[in-house]
Scaffold this active site. Structure first.
Site, mmCIF file in Angstrom:
data_model
loop_
_atom_site.group_PDB
_atom_site.id
_atom_site.type_symbol
_atom_site.label_atom_id
_atom_site.label_comp_id
_atom_site.label_asym_id
_atom_site.label_seq_id
_atom_site.Cartn_x
_atom_site.Cartn_y
_atom_site.Cartn_z
ATOM 1 C CD GLU A 185 9.895 6.496 2.254
ATOM 2 O OE1 GLU A 185 8.564 6.767 1.949
ATOM 3 O OE2 GLU A 185 10.345 6.066 3.267
ATOM 4 N N GLY A 222 12.841 3.746 4.509
ATOM 5 C CA GLY A 222 13.262 5.070 4.304
ATOM 6 C C GLY A 222 14.988 5.230 3.400
ATOM 7 C CB ALA A 270 13.299 4.756 9.850
ATOM 8 C CD GLU A 325 8.374 1.390 4.683
ATOM 9 O OE1 GLU A 325 9.215 2.432 4.703
ATOM 10 O OE2 GLU A 325 8.174 0.614 3.694
#
Length: 698
Positions: A111, A108, A68, A131
Site C-alpha cells: 500500500e 501495508g 504492518a 490481509e
C-alpha cells in the site's frame, strides 16, 4: 560518500546527485512501526526541502516493507505520522517518487509502494495483499488503488486469496514499471538510474488514485462481481473477509476515490472489531507458537536427514513419500511384493501427472528420487524411516524389531500411527530414544497437519528433528504426548459417540451433518463415513446387524463408492440426497433397542457434538498431552476442518463462555451419563477463575 541524515531510529536520508534516498532499516522485515512511519514522513518533506529532484524509497536488509507491525495492534504506541500521512506525502510530492522493491511488498508495504509514482523491483521480489488471511481487508487504500493499477479481475483474485505474485507477473499486470536482475545493490543502482531518467525526461507524477480507466471500464457492470462470487463461493463459504474485499473493489469501480476510501475504512473496522478476524489473528500466532517446544533448547543438534525410508506404498505411504521428494529428499519405499509396489508407485505418478502445478519435467525429477524395493534391508542407509502400515500393534512392534536390526545407529524411526501407543512400539526396539510418532493425515500429500507424538524416551534430537523435518516438507507440525487417539482423534471419538447416540434418539444423519456444515465444517460425520467407505473393516461373514453401519453394509450400502450409504449419490455430480430407507433402518433399530424417538433441536445437536470435544480438550491439557491450548486448535483447524474463522475448539469455547459450557456439560452429564460427559476439573476451575483454554499451558 553519500551524505546521511538519521531521521528516526529506523530511517535515514541520503543523497546521490539530484536523487534523495529515503532508506528504511527496521529488522527483521522492515515492518511499518511508528518510527518507520515518522521517518518516511520526515524523509519526504526534507528531501523536497533540500532541493532533490527525485526521491527513491528503498530498504536495507532482506526485504522491502513486508507489512504492518502486528505488535502494535491494540497496543499503546508513541504518537507518530499516520500511514495515510506518509502516503499523502509520497503521492503529493512535487518530484517523482520511486519505490525500490526487493524481498516482499506485502499488505501495508504494498500500500505504501502504490503511493509512489513509479515502482522498480528485483526479479525475485513478491507482491501481495494477504490481509484476507487474517480476516481483514487492506485498510490503507489498497482496495482502491490496486484495481486502478492491475484491473478489477486481477485485484479480485489477489485480494480474496492473499496470493503473492512474482515480479514478472507484477510487471505484466502493470503493478511495477521496471524489473532488474540481481539483489539489493543492483536494485539501488537501477532505482537511481530510473530516478535520473524521470528527471531528464520530465516523466509525469503518476498518482495511482487518479488512474480511473481500468475501473471505469466496469462501472455498472454487476456481472463481473456476480460471476466472481459464484466462482469462489464454495472455497470461501462462511468467511466474511473475501466478501468485504469484493465490496471494496465494487466501491472502487462505482464510487469516487475518496468515497471508496470511506467504504474501505467502514468495512475494515467491521472486520477488525468482529469475531472472525479476532479468531484468524489468534490462529496466526497459534500456528507459530506450535513450533516451540519449551524444554527443547534452540541449539539442540539435529539429525542430518539426507535420505528417507517409507514402509508401505499404499495411500498413506505414497502420500508421505511425495512430501519428501517434493523438497528434493530421496526416498526408498518398500512394499511386501512387486505387484503392490508397482501399484503404489503408479498412483504416486498419477497424482503428480494430475497436478496442475507440476510440469512433466518435474514429474520425472520427483519420480527419479524414489527407489522402490521389496526388501526392508534397503533401509540400512536411511537417516529416517517412517512406517505406514495397517493400524495393528502386534504388526507395528514386529516391524520395529526388524527396523532396529536393519537401520544404522542414530537413524530416526517413526510410526505413522493415528492412535496406538508409541511407547509400546518404541519398547520393541533396543533404541526407544530414536522412536517417535509422525501422524500424517490422509491424503498425506495434501493435508497440512503433522501430529508428531513424543514418546516417553524420545530424545531431544529426535523431537527437534521431527519438528524441523515437518517444517521442511511444508507441514504444520504440532508435538503431542502419548494417549489413545492423541489429540485430534481422541476428541473426535467424543463427537462420534454423541452423533451415534442422537441418531438413536430421533435426529437424522442429514440433520446432524447439516448442523456441522452450517457451523463451518466441510462435512459432518455421516458424510465423512460415506466418503471413507462404510465397509472399511467390515466382515460380511461376521456381521450381525448389531450396529447401523453393519445394517447398511448388509443392505449393500457401502458409501460413495457404490452411490449408496447414509445418503444416495448422483452418479454424475456425486450430490448427496437423504434417503428415507436409511432413516427407517435407523428408526427401527433404535426402537428395537428401546430408544424413545423425539425431535432433537439443531442447538442441542451443536452442543452435544462440540461440548464433549471441549471437555476432552481440557482433559488433554490437564494430562499435559498437549503443550498449550492453542496447539489443540492448530490440530483441529489443519487436520479436521474446524473453520479457521472460529479459531479452533479451545478459542471457540472461550468465546462462547466457559461458565456457560460448564453449566451445559453438567446438565447433559446428569441427563445422559457417559464418561465423555464427566466434567474436566481444569475446565471447571478455568470457568470459576475467569481463565481461558486457548492460553492455558499444559
Amino acid at each position: 560518500m553519500a551524505e546521511s541524515i538519521e531521521l528516526s531510529e529506523s530511517v535515514r536520508l541520503e543523497r546521490e546527485g539530484d536523487v534523495a534516498l529515503v532508506i528504511v532499516n527496521n529488522p527483521p522485515v522492515n515492518a511499518l512501526s511508528w518510527h518507520v512511519r515518522q521517518g518516511l514522513f520526515d524523509g519526504m518533506n526534507q528531501a523536497v526541502e533540500s532541493g532533490a529532484k527525485a526521491i527513491v524509497v528503498i530498504c536495507d536488509g532482506r526485504t522491502f516493507i513486508a507489512g504492518a507491525d502486528i505488535s502494535e495492534f491494540g497496543g499503546s504506541v508513541p504518537k507518530a505520522a499516520s500511514l495515510q500521512e506518509v502516503q499523502s506525502a509520497m503521492e503529493d510530492a512535487p518530484v517523482p517518487v520511486i519505490a525500490a522493491i526487493h524481498g516482499t511488498a506485502l499488505g501495508g508495504g504494498l500500500e505504501v509502494a502504490l503511493c509512489a509514482h513509479y515502482r522498480v523491483a528485483v526479479d525475485s521480489a513478491k507482491f501481495g495483499l494477504p490481509e484476507v488471511n487474517l480476516g481483514l481487508l487492506p485498510g490503507a487504500g489498497g482496495t482502491q488503488r490496486l484495481p486502478r493499477l492491475v484491473g478489477v479481475a486481477k485485484a479480485l483474485e489477489m485480494m480474496t486469496t492473499g496470493r503473492h505474485i512474482s515480479s514478472g507477473e507484477a510487471e505484466e499486470g502493470g503493478l511495477v514499471d521496471d524489473v532488474v536482475e540481481g539483489g539489493p545493490e543492483e536494485l539501488k543502482v537501477a532505482a537511481i538510474a530510473f530516478a535520473d531518467k524521470a528527471i531528464a525526461e520530465s516523466l509525469p507524477l503518476v498518482r495511482v488514485r487518479d488512474r480511473n480507466e481500468l475501473v471505469e471500464a466496469h462501472k455498472g457492470d454487476d456481472q463481473i462481481f456476480a460471476d466472481f462470487r459464484k466462482a469462489i463461493a464454495r472455497k470461501t463459504r462462511g468467511f466474511l473477509a473475501p466478501e468485504y474485499n469484493i465490496r471494496c473493489i465494487e466501491a472502487a469501480v462505482n464510487e469516487p476515490f475518496e468515497d471508496g476510501l470511506k467504504t474501505e475504512g467502514k468495512l475494515f473496522m467491521e472486520l477488525m472489531t468482529g469475531p472472525q478476524s479476532a479468531a484468524q489473528r489468534y490462529y496466526f500466532f497459534a500456528e507459530r507458537a506450535a513450533n516451540k517446544i519449551p524444554d527443547i533448547a534452540k541449539d539442540t543438534p539435529l539429525i542430518d536427514v539426507q535420505k528417507v525410508g517409507v514402509l508401505g506404498a499404499g495411500t498413506m505411504g505414497g502420500g508421505i513419500t511425495m512430501n519428501f521428494v517434493n523438497v528434493g529428499i530421496p526416498v526408498t519405499i518398500v512394499e511386501r511384493d512387486q505387484e503392490s509396489l508397482d501399484k503404489g508407485l503408479a498412483v504416486v505418478r498419477k497424482n503428480y501427472e494430475r497436478s496442475r502445478s507440476t510440469t512433466a519435467e518435474q514429474v520425472e525429477e520427483r519420480m527419479a528420487l524414489i527407489t522402490g524395493s521389496t526388501s526392508k534391508q534397503d533401509f540400512a542407509d536411511c537417516d529416517m524411516v517412517i512406517e505406514a502400515v495397517f493400524e495393528d500393534m502386534d504388526l507395528k512392534q514386529s516391524i520395529f524389531r526388524e527396523l532396529d536390526e536393519i537401520c544404522k545407529p542414530g537413524a530416526l524411526l517413526a510410526s505413522n500411527t493415528s492412535a496406538l501407543d508409541v511407547n509400546k512400539i518404541a519398547d520393541a526396539t533396543s533404541r526407544p530414544e530414536s522412536v517417535i510418532g509422525m501422524h500424517f493425515f490422509s491424503p498425506a500429500n495434501v493435508m497440512k497437519l503433522l501430529e508428531n507424538v513424543r514418546g516417553d524416551k524420545s530424545s531431544d534430537s529426535v523431537v527437534a528433528t521431527t519438528m524441523a523435518i515437518g517444517k521442511k516438507i511444508k507441514k504444520v507440525s504440532v508435538m503431542v504426548g502419548v494417549c489413545p487417539g492423541f489429540v485430534g482423534n481422541r476428541m473426535l471419538f467424543m463427537r462420534g459417540a454423541e452423533a451415534e447416540r442422537m441418531l438413536m434418539e430421533g435426529a437424522t444423519p442429514a440433520q446432524i451433518d447439516s448442523v456441522l456444515f452450517d457451523f463451518g465444517f466441510p462435512m459432518g460425520p455421516f458424510s465423512m463415513s460415506d466418503l471413507a467407505g462404510l465397509d472399511i473393516g467390515w466382515k460380511e461373514a461376521e456381521s450381525s446387524s448389531s450396529t447401523i453401519r453393519e445394517i447398511l453394509c448388509e443392505n449393500g450400502r457401502r458409501g460413495q463408492k457404490n452411490g449408496r450409504g447414509y445418503y444416495t449419490y448422483d452418479a454424475e455430480t456425486r450430490a448427496a440426497t437423504p434417503d428415507p430407507e436409511v432413516e427407517q433402518f435407523i428408526k427401527d433399530f433404535a426402537i428395537s433397542k428401546g430408544h424413545e424417538q423425539r425431535e432433537v433441536t439443531d442447538q442441542e445437536i451443536l452442543e452435544r457434538l462440540l461440548y464433549p470435544m471441549v471437555n476432552e480438550g481440557a482433559k488433554i491439557l490437564e494430562e499435559k498431552i498437549a503443550i498449550r491450548g492453542s496447539d489443540i486448535d492448530v490440530v483441529w483447524v489443519n487436520g479436521y476442518g474446524w473453520p479457521v474463522y472460529r479459531g479452533g475448539p479451545m478459542h471457540w469455547a472461550d468465546s462462547v463462555g466457559l461458565a456457560e459450557i460448564v453449566s451445559k456439560i453438567e446438565e447433559y452429564s446428569s441427563s445422559l451419563g457417559g464418561k465423555h460427559w464427566e466434567l474436566s476439573p481444569l475446565l471447571k476451575q478455568l470457568a470459576a477463575d475467569g481463565g481461558q483454554l486457548q492460553t492455558h499451558v499444559g
